[in-house]
Design an enzyme around this catalytic site. Structure first.
Site, PDB file in Angstrom:
ATOM      1  N   SER A 150       0.494  -1.096   0.455  1.00 49.98           N
ATOM      2  CA  SER A 150       0.143   0.354   0.058  1.00 49.98           C
ATOM      3  C   SER A 150       1.454   1.494   0.080  1.00 49.98           C
ATOM      4  O   SER A 150       2.128   0.955   0.814  1.00 49.98           O
ATOM      5  CB  SER A 150      -0.937   0.135   1.487  1.00 49.98           C
ATOM      6  OG  SER A 150      -1.741   0.904   1.905  1.00 49.98           O
ATOM      7  N   TYR A 163      -2.288  -1.456  10.322  1.00 51.48           N
ATOM      8  CA  TYR A 163      -2.790  -1.291   9.285  1.00 51.48           C
ATOM      9  C   TYR A 163      -1.594  -1.068   8.180  1.00 51.48           C
ATOM     10  O   TYR A 163      -0.989  -0.962   7.174  1.00 51.48           O
ATOM     11  CB  TYR A 163      -3.885  -1.034   8.481  1.00 51.48           C
ATOM     12  CG  TYR A 163      -3.955  -0.340   7.150  1.00 51.48           C
ATOM     13  CD1 TYR A 163      -4.693  -2.226   6.259  1.00 51.48           C
ATOM     14  CD2 TYR A 163      -3.575  -0.028   6.061  1.00 51.48           C
ATOM     15  CE1 TYR A 163      -5.034  -2.165   4.872  1.00 51.48           C
ATOM     16  CE2 TYR A 163      -3.495  -0.406   4.907  1.00 51.48           C
ATOM     17  CZ  TYR A 163      -4.391  -1.207   4.164  1.00 51.48           C
ATOM     18  OH  TYR A 163      -3.857  -1.273   2.808  1.00 51.48           O
TER      19      TYR A 163
END
Length: 257
Positions: A150, A163
């Protein structure tokens, strides 16, 4: 000739979203697909990924898998090879999030996110590489790994501590595998999606979060799952012949801004 003809790929988290788009794209290019997910029905509704692939004449099977369970991952890779003969491409996509900052994150939430997003990727990569080491090379490659990271593995994810930390770990895991196993002819890359619109519930589609992403992204639209699938197809194919250890941004310019 299809780009992935006669290749076999496992795609984790492929029932919905980005994983679903990757599985469909790979199948359209001739790959046998193993959809590894805890559920079979897509968040978006409609036909399952396996049904869509089969109805288009492709070859796919669903294997219920929790990647945070070592035995489940080991069984997944074993069953894939038992059915298709080898494992050419491992796409590690399954991930979870809590939308909690450091203070809000409970130890249980931390353990669950790291258990899936980081330890789960470790399990999948370890089982995949172990298998690939036993395989004869095809066009000088024994196997290919694609880890979905990401942009939040490189810049902070506002309000989601576990995360973001897990995605940073995936970026480094990718480099480590690429370097350690280059001599083994195993390719390992990551893809870092920017804001991709999926059917994901909760804060991912919150209007304020979408507005932030739109302001943050130079390209005049947000991403679609198929944008990531195209990049994955490149990295899974022989077109990516001298590419390993990268973290490919598919982010509309987010990280360039």
């Amino acid at each position: 000739m299809a780009l992935l003809a006669n290749k076999t790929a496992i795609v984790t988290g492929a029932s919905s979203g980005i994983g679903r788009a990757i599985a469909l794209k790979f199948a359209a290019e001739g790959a046998n697909i193993v959809v590894a997910d805890t559920v079979e029905q897509p968040i978006e509704g409609g036909q399952s990924t396996v049904e869509l692939i089969r109805s288009a004449g492709g070859n796919a099977v669903h294997m219920k898998t929790d990647i945070s369970d070592w035995n489940a991952v080991d069984a997944l890779v074993g069953a894939t090879v038992g059915r298709f003969g080898r494992l050419d491409v491992m796409v590690n996509n399954a991930a979870i999030y809590t939308s909690t900052n450091l203070i809000e994150t409970t130890p249980e939430q931390w353990n669950r996110v790291i258990g899936v997003n980081l330890t789960g990727f470790f399990y999948c990569n370890k089982c995949a590489v172990t298998q690939m080491l036993t395989q004869a090379p095809i066009n000088d490659v024994r196997g290919r790994i694609i880890n979905i990271s990401s942009q939040h593995g490189m810049v902070a994810c506002p309000g989601d501590f576990p995360y973001s930390v897990s995605k940073g770990g995936i970026v480094q895991m990718t480099r480590q595998i690429a370097v350690d196993h280059a001599d083994d002819l195993i390719v390992c890359n990551a893809i870092a999606p920017g804001k991709i619109i999926t059917g994901k519930p909760g804060v991912a589609n919150d209007p304020d979060a979408l507005d932030y992403s739109r302001r943050r992204t130079p390209w005049p639209r947000l991403g679609q799952p198929n944008d990531v699938a195209g990049a994955a197809l490149f990295l899974a194919s022989d077109m990516a012949s001298y590419v390993t250890g990268i973290n490919l941004m598919v982010d509309g310019g987010w990280m360039a801004g």
